[in-house]
Design a protein around this motif. Structure first.
Motif, PDB file in Angstrom:
ATOM      1  N   PRO A 146       0.800  -1.233   0.000  1.00  0.00           N
ATOM      2  CA  PRO A 146       0.000   0.000   0.000  1.00  0.00           C
ATOM      3  C   PRO A 146       0.827   1.275   0.000  1.00  0.00           C
ATOM      4  O   PRO A 146       0.480   2.249  -0.682  1.00  0.00           O
ATOM      5  N   ALA A 147       1.945   1.279   0.714  1.00  0.00           N
ATOM      6  CA  ALA A 147       2.753   2.494   0.803  1.00  0.00           C
ATOM      7  C   ALA A 147       3.381   2.876  -0.533  1.00  0.00           C
ATOM      8  O   ALA A 147       3.797   4.030  -0.716  1.00  0.00           O
ATOM      9  N   LEU A 148       3.458   1.920  -1.470  1.00  0.00           N
ATOM     10  CA  LEU A 148       4.085   2.199  -2.766  1.00  0.00           C
ATOM     11  C   LEU A 148       3.079   2.562  -3.845  1.00  0.00           C
ATOM     12  O   LEU A 148       3.476   2.838  -4.985  1.00  0.00           O
ATOM     13  N   LEU A 149       1.802   2.589  -3.515  1.00  0.00           N
ATOM     14  CA  LEU A 149       0.788   2.895  -4.524  1.00  0.00           C
ATOM     15  C   LEU A 149       0.805   4.369  -4.917  1.00  0.00           C
ATOM     16  O   LEU A 149       0.206   4.755  -5.925  1.00  0.00           O
ATOM     17  N   LYS A 150       1.460   5.172  -4.154  1.00  0.00           N
ATOM     18  CA  LYS A 150       1.779   6.550  -4.542  1.00  0.00           C
ATOM     19  C   LYS A 150       3.265   6.721  -4.292  1.00  0.00           C
ATOM     20  O   LYS A 150       3.728   6.664  -3.152  1.00  0.00           O
ATOM     21  N   HIS A 151       4.033   6.930  -5.374  1.00  0.00           N
ATOM     22  CA  HIS A 151       5.481   6.876  -5.243  1.00  0.00           C
ATOM     23  C   HIS A 151       6.143   7.726  -6.322  1.00  0.00           C
ATOM     24  O   HIS A 151       5.637   7.833  -7.446  1.00  0.00           O
ATOM     25  N   ARG A 152       7.279   8.296  -5.968  1.00  0.00           N
ATOM     26  CA  ARG A 152       8.107   9.036  -6.922  1.00  0.00           C
ATOM     27  C   ARG A 152       9.539   8.549  -6.757  1.00  0.00           C
ATOM     28  O   ARG A 152      10.074   8.491  -5.630  1.00  0.00           O
ATOM     29  N   GLY A 153      10.152   8.150  -7.850  1.00  0.00           N
ATOM     30  CA  GLY A 153      11.510   7.639  -7.749  1.00  0.00           C
ATOM     31  C   GLY A 153      12.247   7.757  -9.059  1.00  0.00           C
ATOM     32  O   GLY A 153      11.660   8.002 -10.121  1.00  0.00           O
ATOM     33  N   ARG A 154      13.566   7.560  -8.988  1.00  0.00           N
ATOM     34  CA  ARG A 154      14.400   7.631 -10.183  1.00  0.00           C
ATOM     35  C   ARG A 154      14.433   6.275 -10.889  1.00  0.00           C
ATOM     36  O   ARG A 154      14.494   5.233 -10.255  1.00  0.00           O
ATOM     37  N   ALA A 155      14.414   6.331 -12.208  1.00  0.00           N
ATOM     38  CA  ALA A 155      14.361   5.117 -13.013  1.00  0.00           C
ATOM     39  C   ALA A 155      15.705   4.404 -13.068  1.00  0.00           C
ATOM     40  O   ALA A 155      16.749   5.033 -13.253  1.00  0.00           O
ATOM     41  N   VAL A 156      15.668   3.087 -12.905  1.00  0.00           N
ATOM     42  CA  VAL A 156      16.788   2.205 -13.218  1.00  0.00           C
ATOM     43  C   VAL A 156      16.315   1.373 -14.405  1.00  0.00           C
ATOM     44  O   VAL A 156      15.409   0.549 -14.274  1.00  0.00           O
ATOM     45  N   VAL A 157      16.904   1.610 -15.568  1.00  0.00           N
ATOM     46  CA  VAL A 157      16.344   1.141 -16.828  1.00  0.00           C
ATOM     47  C   VAL A 157      17.072  -0.099 -17.350  1.00  0.00           C
ATOM     48  O   VAL A 157      18.310  -0.146 -17.377  1.00  0.00           O
ATOM     49  N   PHE A 158      16.279  -1.071 -17.779  1.00  0.00           N
ATOM     50  CA  PHE A 158      16.789  -2.254 -18.459  1.00  0.00           C
ATOM     51  C   PHE A 158      16.175  -2.284 -19.858  1.00  0.00           C
ATOM     52  O   PHE A 158      14.956  -2.256 -20.013  1.00  0.00           O
ATOM     53  N   GLU A 159      17.018  -2.323 -20.881  1.00  0.00           N
ATOM     54  CA  GLU A 159      16.542  -2.193 -22.260  1.00  0.00           C
ATOM     55  C   GLU A 159      15.759  -3.414 -22.726  1.00  0.00           C
ATOM     56  O   GLU A 159      14.917  -3.306 -23.615  1.00  0.00           O
ATOM     57  N   ASN A 160      16.033  -4.569 -22.152  1.00  0.00           N
ATOM     58  CA  ASN A 160      15.299  -5.792 -22.463  1.00  0.00           C
ATOM     59  C   ASN A 160      15.565  -6.781 -21.334  1.00  0.00           C
ATOM     60  O   ASN A 160      16.312  -6.478 -20.384  1.00  0.00           O
ATOM     61  N   PHE A 161      14.973  -7.958 -21.438  1.00  0.00           N
ATOM     62  CA  PHE A 161      15.094  -8.905 -20.345  1.00  0.00           C
ATOM     63  C   PHE A 161      16.509  -9.448 -20.208  1.00  0.00           C
ATOM     64  O   PHE A 161      16.974  -9.727 -19.105  1.00  0.00           O
ATOM     65  N   GLU A 162      17.219  -9.559 -21.329  1.00  0.00           N
ATOM     66  CA  GLU A 162      18.613 -10.010 -21.272  1.00  0.00           C
ATOM     67  C   GLU A 162      19.467  -8.992 -20.521  1.00  0.00           C
ATOM     68  O   GLU A 162      20.355  -9.355 -19.731  1.00  0.00           O
ATOM     69  N   ASP A 163      19.211  -7.718 -20.766  1.00  0.00           N
ATOM     70  CA  ASP A 163      19.918  -6.658 -20.051  1.00  0.00           C
ATOM     71  C   ASP A 163      19.621  -6.733 -18.556  1.00  0.00           C
ATOM     72  O   ASP A 163      20.517  -6.589 -17.712  1.00  0.00           O
ATOM     73  N   TYR A 164      18.358  -6.994 -18.224  1.00  0.00           N
ATOM     74  CA  TYR A 164      17.980  -7.131 -16.818  1.00  0.00           C
ATOM     75  C   TYR A 164      18.742  -8.280 -16.161  1.00  0.00           C
ATOM     76  O   TYR A 164      19.329  -8.129 -15.079  1.00  0.00           O
ATOM     77  N   LYS A 165      18.745  -9.441 -16.796  1.00  0.00           N
ATOM     78  CA  LYS A 165      19.418 -10.607 -16.205  1.00  0.00           C
ATOM     79  C   LYS A 165      20.914 -10.367 -16.041  1.00  0.00           C
ATOM     80  O   LYS A 165      21.519 -10.831 -15.064  1.00  0.00           O
ATOM     81  N   ALA A 166      21.492  -9.633 -16.987  1.00  0.00           N
ATOM     82  CA  ALA A 166      22.941  -9.404 -16.939  1.00  0.00           C
ATOM     83  C   ALA A 166      23.332  -8.421 -15.837  1.00  0.00           C
ATOM     84  O   ALA A 166      24.433  -8.517 -15.285  1.00  0.00           O
ATOM     85  N   ARG A 167      22.456  -7.487 -15.478  1.00  0.00           N
ATOM     86  CA  ARG A 167      22.864  -6.385 -14.604  1.00  0.00           C
ATOM     87  C   ARG A 167      22.215  -6.367 -13.229  1.00  0.00           C
ATOM     88  O   ARG A 167      22.727  -5.701 -12.327  1.00  0.00           O
ATOM     89  N   ILE A 168      21.100  -7.068 -13.032  1.00  0.00           N
ATOM     90  CA  ILE A 168      20.356  -6.899 -11.789  1.00  0.00           C
ATOM     91  C   ILE A 168      21.173  -7.331 -10.570  1.00  0.00           C
ATOM     92  O   ILE A 168      21.009  -6.796  -9.473  1.00  0.00           O
ATOM     93  N   GLY A 169      22.090  -8.297 -10.744  1.00  0.00           N
ATOM     94  CA  GLY A 169      22.862  -8.789  -9.610  1.00  0.00           C
ATOM     95  C   GLY A 169      24.174  -8.085  -9.381  1.00  0.00           C
ATOM     96  O   GLY A 169      24.913  -8.428  -8.444  1.00  0.00           O
ATOM     97  N   ALA A 170      24.470  -7.065 -10.194  1.00  0.00           N
ATOM     98  CA  ALA A 170      25.759  -6.381 -10.074  1.00  0.00           C
ATOM     99  C   ALA A 170      25.848  -5.611  -8.752  1.00  0.00           C
ATOM    100  O   ALA A 170      24.958  -4.818  -8.439  1.00  0.00           O
ATOM    101  N   PRO A 171      26.908  -5.820  -7.994  1.00  0.00           N
ATOM    102  CA  PRO A 171      27.048  -5.094  -6.718  1.00  0.00           C
ATOM    103  C   PRO A 171      27.090  -3.582  -6.901  1.00  0.00           C
ATOM    104  O   PRO A 171      26.700  -2.839  -5.987  1.00  0.00           O
ATOM    105  N   ASP A 172      27.553  -3.104  -8.073  1.00  0.00           N
ATOM    106  CA  ASP A 172      27.662  -1.669  -8.288  1.00  0.00           C
ATOM    107  C   ASP A 172      26.458  -1.075  -9.022  1.00  0.00           C
ATOM    108  O   ASP A 172      26.496   0.059  -9.483  1.00  0.00           O
TER     109      ASP A 172
END
Length: 580
Positions: free
Chosen positions: A401-427
């Motif tokens: 419920p607390a996230l149903l109104k939210h403002r935040g900065r985008a972390v963008v993944f261009e496609n699912f392969e990009d997501y899988k490659a980068r989501i676990g990066a410590p940096d």
């Protein structure tokens, strides 16, 4: 047998004393069918999605036999035929890619064959909408028989839900809370009987939608797959379809605007899958009923979620059936004047309300009273704005419920392969307040709009105790999944929607109560980005031929149901006669 009722469609094949009638009957007789079976009995097609590659539907051979018993008892003649079985669990990249293909198979199989009515054997997610879409395009008498959900999963002495437990345990592994061995040990216990997912995932949701639409007998949605009562229902459905054939009770008399409004309200009450918004739109389009994304706001919003089932709640489909099943939910809605159209006709010839007004309610913990809902307003949020001009959806009962109104900065993944490659990066430059954005996973982009919208959270945030974040994509998510996830953004990135040009660091605002999804850049900046995107986009060579080419060229956007543009509308069951 026909009792002087309407001429049967099958008589065009089997009812003439000429060369054509001779040949049609003779060829069928090579199966050992006696002459009297062609004497005016309704020919009932059993449209079977059985497949050993679709585990949810792998028990359908037995189910079909019980349907046949019912057809024979009622004086009809059953003929079983296979159609494309698109199971979500094994089919890559997603069964949604072949939903429309399966519907074409169903439509042409019905239209081209001597059947007066059909029983639709459905189970896994896309088989229910696919078969209803195909049958609706022919507008023949049809009844849905669902395979039923699996028994409750069992793991470490507790009940676990199929699908949902995968998302939960996977996140716990990434957070370092459980070992890989603990994760793998749940595998066998999750799926321990025949049937579909035992959570309120898309399979159970669409089974409930079929019952709410009135195209199945009462209790079809929830009886467990291995419960003997599932086979009784199949038998009774076989009996009923014979009468429907004789009475010409076609789908167009059941799949009315009133029926779809009931289904939208019921979806909110059961905490149903977001996928229902796409599938109901596609079914409505085939039968010629106007249904828009905003109907989910107008009809669904304000409806409490009453069914305490995973992923929104605690229990599983076994408990739902034992508590009273969908008729009990409809009764609760009707008694509170929340059923939009109680007089809507159903497959057994009675109204939805007549079927449910005296339905027993056995467990208030599973099917909650109106004043003790799981979620006070479970209707899907429809969001619009410069990021989703044609709409996006969010399931509130699966959100924080607390996230149903939210403002935040985008972390963008261009496609699912990009997501899988980068989501676990410590940096990875991400915080708990960030908004994860996934592009190019819509109908054209994946293609097929796979269930990847519920992106797993960055492991470093999971380890820090973060359990949910706002996520936005043009993809779908499994009905078994959960989280504050904005889905079905339309137009999708691949089609040139604004999602295509979101950049890392852009501010995004989500306000569900206001129905807003806003990318905080100027109109001029957005136009400039889109113009630049148009000059640099590249087609995927894999889309240049085969079925993928047909799909990408003709699939509609999520707000339009992802059907093919050339399949929308009802074409009827008439077919030119063939002279041998």
């Amino acid at each position: 047998m026909n009792k002087g009722k309407r001429p049967l469609r099958s008589a065009q094949w089997f009812g003439t004393a000429d060369k054509n009638g001779f040949m049609y009957r003779s060829w069928m007789k090579n199966q050992g069918i006696p002459d009297h079976e062609f004497g005016g009995k309704p020919i009932i097609g059993i449209c079977n999605t059985w497949s050993e590659l679709t585990p949810c539907n792998a028990h359908f051979r037995k189910l079909a036999e019980h349907v046949k018993r019912g057809v024979l008892e009622a004086g009809g003649f059953p003929v079983e035929f296979p159609v494309f079985s698109n199971g979500e669990s094994n089919l890559r990249p997603t069964a949604m890619l072949t939903r429309n293909l399966a519907s074409m198979d169903v439509e042409e199989s019905i239209r081209g064959n001597p059947v007066d009515a059909v029983v639709l054997l459905v189970g896994c997610d896309k088989t229910t909408p696919a078969l209803l879409m195909g049958a609706a395009s022919c507008d023949v008498p049809a009844i849905v028989v669902t395979g039923g959900p699996m028994l409750n999963g069992k793991h470490q002495g507790r009940d676990i839900g199929s699908g949902t437990i995968v998302w939960q345990l996977s996140e716990q592994v990434k957070a370092g809370k459980i070992s890989l061995h603990d994760f793998m040990s749940a595998e066998a216990g999750m799926s321990r009987s025949a049937g579909t997912c035992n959570t309120m995932g898309t399979a159970s949701t669409m089974a409930c939608m079929a019952e709410a639409l009135g195209v199945s007998l009462p209790h079809n949605a929830a009886i467990p797959a291995v419960d003997a009562r599932r086979y009784v229902l199949a038998h009774m459905s076989g009996m009923r379809i014979v009468e429907m054939a004789l009475d010409d009770l076609r789908l167009s008399k059941l799949l009315t605007r009133a029926a779809f409004e009931n289904a939208i309200r019921v979806n909110a009450a059961i905490g149903g899958s977001t996928n229902a918004a796409i599938h109901l739109k596609a079914i409505a389009g085939r039968i010629g009923v106007s249904l828009e994304l905003d109907d989910w706001t107008r009809i669904g919003r304000g409806t409490p979620t009453l069914v305490d089932l995973q992923p929104s709640g605690r229990y599983l489909m076994e408990e739902f059936y034992y508590a009273g099943g969908l008729p009990a939910v409809v009764r609760r809605l009707g008694e509170a004047a929340l059923l939009p159209n109680p007089d809507a006709l159903t497959a057994n010839g009675r109204s939805l309300w007549d079927n449910c007004k005296d339905a027993p309610l056995y467990n208030d913990a599973v099917i909650r009273p109106l004043d003790q809902p799981v979620f006070p307003d479970g209707g899907l949020y429809v969001l619009r704005g410069n990021l989703a001009p044609n709409g996006a959806v969010l399931k509130p009962s699966a959100s924080t419920p607390a996230l149903l109104k939210h403002r935040g900065r985008a972390v963008v993944f261009e496609n699912f392969e990009d997501y899988k490659a980068r989501i676990g990066a410590p940096d990875l430059d991400v915080t708990a307040d960030s908004v994860l954005v996934l592009k190019n996973c819509g109908p054209k982009g994946y293609p097929g709009m796979a269930e990847v919208g519920n992106m797993g959270l960055p492991p470093k945030l999971l380890a820090a105790g973060v359990t949910d974040m706002v996520r936005i994509s043009d993809a779908r998510m499994s009905g078994t999944a959960y989280g504050t996830v904005v889905l079905h953004v339309a137009p999708e990135a691949r089609a040139g929607g604004p999602l295509a040009v979101v950049q890392n660091g852009d501010w995004i605002e989500v306000d569900c109560d206001a129905g807003q999804l806003h990318l905080d850049i100027s109109d001029e900046e957005l136009a400039a980005r889109l113009a630049a995107w148009t000059t640099t986009r590249k087609d995927d060579p894999a889309d240049a031929s085969g079925y993928r080419h047909l799909y990408v060229q003709h699939v509609l956007q999520a707000d339009q149901g992802c059907d093919f543009d050339f399949l929308v509308g009802c074409r009827g069951a008439d077919v030119p006669r063939h002279s041998h």
